[in-house]
Structures are given as structure tokens and as C-alpha cells.
Design a protein around this motif. Sequence first.
Motif, PDB file in Angstrom:
ATOM      1  N   ALA A 159       0.836  -1.079  -0.234  1.00 61.41           N
ATOM      2  CA  ALA A 159       0.189  -0.083  -0.038  1.00 61.41           C
ATOM      3  C   ALA A 159       0.896   1.206   0.078  1.00 61.41           C
ATOM      4  O   ALA A 159       0.557   2.370  -0.601  1.00 61.41           O
ATOM      5  CB  ALA A 159      -0.778   0.038   1.108  1.00 61.41           C
ATOM      6  N   VAL A 160       1.928   1.362   0.792  1.00 59.88           N
ATOM      7  CA  VAL A 160       3.054   2.400   0.753  1.00 59.88           C
ATOM      8  C   VAL A 160       3.275   2.479  -0.756  1.00 59.88           C
ATOM      9  O   VAL A 160       3.581   3.626  -1.296  1.00 59.88           O
ATOM     10  CB  VAL A 160       4.243   2.233   1.726  1.00 59.88           C
ATOM     11  CG1 VAL A 160       5.226   3.269   1.595  1.00 59.88           C
ATOM     12  CG2 VAL A 160       3.714   1.984   2.983  1.00 59.88           C
ATOM     13  N   GLY A 161       3.701   1.497  -1.370  1.00 62.42           N
ATOM     14  CA  GLY A 161       4.404   1.614  -2.660  1.00 62.42           C
ATOM     15  C   GLY A 161       3.197   2.045  -3.603  1.00 62.42           C
ATOM     16  O   GLY A 161       3.621   3.063  -4.497  1.00 62.42           O
ATOM     17  N   ALA A 162       1.831   1.897  -3.578  1.00 60.77           N
ATOM     18  CA  ALA A 162       1.065   2.225  -4.267  1.00 60.77           C
ATOM     19  C   ALA A 162       0.838   3.837  -4.142  1.00 60.77           C
ATOM     20  O   ALA A 162       0.718   4.910  -5.154  1.00 60.77           O
ATOM     21  CB  ALA A 162      -0.430   1.745  -4.028  1.00 60.77           C
ATOM     22  N   VAL A 163       0.781   4.181  -2.960  1.00 54.76           N
ATOM     23  CA  VAL A 163       0.804   5.816  -2.680  1.00 54.76           C
ATOM     24  C   VAL A 163       1.840   6.463  -3.389  1.00 54.76           C
ATOM     25  O   VAL A 163       1.840   7.550  -3.877  1.00 54.76           O
ATOM     26  CB  VAL A 163       0.913   5.994  -1.195  1.00 54.76           C
ATOM     27  CG1 VAL A 163       1.166   7.337  -0.514  1.00 54.76           C
ATOM     28  CG2 VAL A 163      -0.496   5.571  -0.397  1.00 54.76           C
ATOM     29  N   GLY A 164       3.150   5.873  -3.047  1.00 56.19           N
ATOM     30  CA  GLY A 164       4.333   6.588  -3.720  1.00 56.19           C
ATOM     31  C   GLY A 164       4.440   6.757  -5.130  1.00 56.19           C
ATOM     32  O   GLY A 164       4.668   7.714  -5.494  1.00 56.19           O
ATOM     33  N   LYS A 165       4.004   5.411  -5.344  1.00 55.80           N
ATOM     34  CA  LYS A 165       3.761   5.488  -7.050  1.00 55.80           C
ATOM     35  C   LYS A 165       3.009   6.551  -7.757  1.00 55.80           C
ATOM     36  O   LYS A 165       3.188   7.211  -8.729  1.00 55.80           O
ATOM     37  CB  LYS A 165       3.406   4.134  -7.608  1.00 55.80           C
ATOM     38  CG  LYS A 165       3.500   3.921  -9.099  1.00 55.80           C
ATOM     39  CD  LYS A 165       3.302   2.372  -9.652  1.00 55.80           C
ATOM     40  CE  LYS A 165       1.411   2.317  -9.250  1.00 55.80           C
ATOM     41  NZ  LYS A 165       1.261   0.902  -9.741  1.00 55.80           N
ATOM     42  N   SER A 166       1.725   6.621  -7.031  1.00 52.45           N
ATOM     43  CA  SER A 166       0.704   7.607  -7.631  1.00 52.45           C
ATOM     44  C   SER A 166       1.258   8.924  -7.493  1.00 52.45           C
ATOM     45  O   SER A 166       1.213   9.860  -8.059  1.00 52.45           O
ATOM     46  CB  SER A 166      -0.507   7.478  -6.761  1.00 52.45           C
ATOM     47  OG  SER A 166      -1.149   8.463  -6.957  1.00 52.45           O
ATOM     48  N   PHE A 167       1.963   9.245  -6.351  1.00 47.82           N
ATOM     49  CA  PHE A 167       2.402  10.545  -5.804  1.00 47.82           C
ATOM     50  C   PHE A 167       3.636  10.962  -6.792  1.00 47.82           C
ATOM     51  O   PHE A 167       3.544  12.173  -7.241  1.00 47.82           O
ATOM     52  CB  PHE A 167       2.835  10.625  -4.495  1.00 47.82           C
ATOM     53  CG  PHE A 167       3.193  12.019  -4.121  1.00 47.82           C
ATOM     54  CD1 PHE A 167       2.545  13.155  -4.011  1.00 47.82           C
ATOM     55  CD2 PHE A 167       4.369  11.942  -3.289  1.00 47.82           C
ATOM     56  CE1 PHE A 167       3.003  14.461  -3.680  1.00 47.82           C
ATOM     57  CE2 PHE A 167       4.669  13.278  -2.697  1.00 47.82           C
ATOM     58  CZ  PHE A 167       4.132  14.607  -3.001  1.00 47.82           C
ATOM     59  N   MET A 168       4.420   9.923  -7.078  1.00 49.56           N
ATOM     60  CA  MET A 168       5.538  10.327  -8.075  1.00 49.56           C
ATOM     61  C   MET A 168       5.053  10.817  -9.400  1.00 49.56           C
ATOM     62  O   MET A 168       5.518  11.789 -10.117  1.00 49.56           O
ATOM     63  CB  MET A 168       6.495   9.140  -8.090  1.00 49.56           C
ATOM     64  CG  MET A 168       7.350   9.010  -6.805  1.00 49.56           C
ATOM     65  SD  MET A 168       8.211  10.147  -6.304  1.00 49.56           S
ATOM     66  CE  MET A 168       7.169  10.956  -5.004  1.00 49.56           C
ATOM     67  N   GLU A 169       3.977  10.127  -9.812  1.00 49.77           N
ATOM     68  CA  GLU A 169       3.289  10.410 -11.212  1.00 49.77           C
ATOM     69  C   GLU A 169       2.738  11.775 -11.161  1.00 49.77           C
ATOM     70  O   GLU A 169       2.921  12.480 -12.087  1.00 49.77           O
ATOM     71  CB  GLU A 169       2.102   9.619 -11.388  1.00 49.77           C
ATOM     72  CG  GLU A 169       2.738   7.935 -11.762  1.00 49.77           C
ATOM     73  CD  GLU A 169       1.474   7.028 -11.799  1.00 49.77           C
ATOM     74  OE1 GLU A 169       0.506   7.207 -11.643  1.00 49.77           O
ATOM     75  OE2 GLU A 169       1.941   5.580 -12.153  1.00 49.77           O
ATOM     76  N   ILE A 170       2.063  12.076 -10.180  1.00 48.16           N
ATOM     77  CA  ILE A 170       1.306  13.474  -9.914  1.00 48.16           C
ATOM     78  C   ILE A 170       2.589  14.632  -9.867  1.00 48.16           C
ATOM     79  O   ILE A 170       2.353  15.673 -10.422  1.00 48.16           O
ATOM     80  CB  ILE A 170       0.506  13.730  -8.499  1.00 48.16           C
ATOM     81  CG1 ILE A 170      -0.620  12.610  -8.657  1.00 48.16           C
ATOM     82  CG2 ILE A 170       0.335  14.933  -8.302  1.00 48.16           C
ATOM     83  CD1 ILE A 170      -1.276  12.639  -7.450  1.00 48.16           C
ATOM     84  N   GLU A 171       3.740  14.237  -9.242  1.00 45.25           N
ATOM     85  CA  GLU A 171       4.665  15.391  -9.174  1.00 45.25           C
ATOM     86  C   GLU A 171       5.498  15.367 -10.520  1.00 45.25           C
ATOM     87  O   GLU A 171       5.766  16.496 -10.907  1.00 45.25           O
ATOM     88  CB  GLU A 171       5.848  14.944  -8.058  1.00 45.25           C
ATOM     89  CG  GLU A 171       5.261  14.968  -6.680  1.00 45.25           C
ATOM     90  CD  GLU A 171       5.399  16.488  -6.227  1.00 45.25           C
ATOM     91  OE1 GLU A 171       6.399  16.997  -5.898  1.00 45.25           O
ATOM     92  OE2 GLU A 171       4.491  17.178  -6.359  1.00 45.25           O
ATOM     93  N   ARG A 172       5.706  14.315 -11.088  1.00 44.26           N
ATOM     94  CA  ARG A 172       6.163  14.229 -12.424  1.00 44.26           C
ATOM     95  C   ARG A 172       5.360  15.064 -13.666  1.00 44.26           C
ATOM     96  O   ARG A 172       5.946  16.027 -14.244  1.00 44.26           O
ATOM     97  CB  ARG A 172       6.438  12.823 -12.845  1.00 44.26           C
ATOM     98  CG  ARG A 172       7.441  12.865 -14.487  1.00 44.26           C
ATOM     99  CD  ARG A 172       7.216  11.397 -14.827  1.00 44.26           C
ATOM    100  NE  ARG A 172       8.317  10.658 -14.027  1.00 44.26           N
ATOM    101  CZ  ARG A 172       7.769   9.485 -13.144  1.00 44.26           C
ATOM    102  NH1 ARG A 172       6.293   9.284 -13.075  1.00 44.26           N
ATOM    103  NH2 ARG A 172       8.560   8.954 -12.502  1.00 44.26           N
ATOM    104  N   GLU A 173       4.186  14.846 -13.608  1.00 43.39           N
ATOM    105  CA  GLU A 173       3.480  15.498 -14.401  1.00 43.39           C
ATOM    106  C   GLU A 173       3.331  17.049 -14.099  1.00 43.39           C
ATOM    107  O   GLU A 173       3.216  17.935 -15.036  1.00 43.39           O
ATOM    108  CB  GLU A 173       2.140  14.868 -14.455  1.00 43.39           C
ATOM    109  CG  GLU A 173       0.978  15.585 -15.294  1.00 43.39           C
ATOM    110  CD  GLU A 173       1.197  15.561 -16.881  1.00 43.39           C
ATOM    111  OE1 GLU A 173       0.836  16.257 -17.711  1.00 43.39           O
ATOM    112  OE2 GLU A 173       1.976  14.512 -17.088  1.00 43.39           O
TER     113      GLU A 173
END
Length: 202
Positions: free
Chosen positions: A181-195
Motif C-alpha cells: 500500500a505504501v508503494g501504491a501511494v508513492g507510485k501515484s504521488f510520483m506520477e502527480i509530481e512528474r506531471e
Amino acid sequence: MTNAMAETKIAEEDQLRADLYDFLAALLARPADEDLLKQCAALSGDDSDLGQAIGALSRVARAVKPRAVESEFNALFIGLGRGELLPYASFYLTGFLNEKPLATLRNDMSAQRITRADNVYEPEDNIASLMEMMAGLITGRFGEPASLEAQKTFFNKHIGPWAGHFYSDLEGAKNSVLYAAVGAVGKSFMEIEREAFRMIAE
């Protein structure tokens, strides 16, 4: 990381970003204890990808015990000889530890007046330290709050090229329960930041 001065007042949206970076840093630096699990359990999400991931983390946190989380953390990151994952930029980018990405990071840390805390012994390019550094740049923990351009530069050099891959690996790791679940949060957040950084004019 050590703090050079008190943090400066910043926009609410930037404080929320920094809080999430700090939260990920806390979860990845050491096994989540009872207090951190309670914080996770109290979270609530929304219908966005990040919100759904946060909601899932909250549900898992309510069901796990600190001892199980410690075993999970050790299997993922420590293990016998090494854990299932090696959460370092150098490893993800070159296949080896302590390589050029770490040297480049250390140069940029020096330029930003970021120093490693005395009680931290692992290489600075580990994911928890990088999440903490990014939070500090946003809030002014190491001086004045970094401009969005400076944040973008740091993210694109030290986090963007590999953190999403790491979080995806964490989400799918065989030893991951809470940390999936931590990985899912981190992955989603990194996508938001990258965009968000991509939309900043060159």
C-alpha cells in the motif's frame, strides 16, 4: 538530514506536498511503529488514484501489528545479506551501489547546504532520505524554500528517473503487505509530481 534553519511559511498546497514526502520518508526509513500505524489508519482518501491508494493504506494499517510490520520491513530492505529490494538511486540507475548517482547527489546536497545526520550511516541516495530532502526543499528546511524550478531540477535528477520504478517494485514485492500500500501511494504521488513538474515551462 539536518535542518539548517526553521521552516518558512509556504502555500498550503506545497505544505501538503511536503507532508506527503515526509510521511513516505518516515514509512521507509524504519519499520512503522504503533504511532505511525495509527496515523496511517486515521487517513482517508478520495476517488483519485492517490486517494484510493491512501484509503487502501489506511485499511491495511488498521489490520496489521507493529511486530508483523517490522518483519515485513526487514524482509524487504534488510534480509540475510540483503533484502528483497535495494532502495537506492545508484542501484536502480546503474545496477550497483555507491555509484555516480550518489556522487552527483552529494554534490547537489552540498550546494543546497543539506548534510547527513550524524546517526544515519547508509548512503544518502536511499529513497527515505530523498523523500525527506524533497520535503525540506519545499518547506525551506535547509534555507529558503526552493523555487519550483529548483524543486523540478532536484526531482528530475535524483528522484524522477527511478522512484516510480522502486515504488512499483515495492507494491508488487512478495514480502509486501503494508508496504504494498505504501508503494501504491508513492507510485501515484510520483506520477502527480512528474506531471506537475513537466507542466512548468522550460
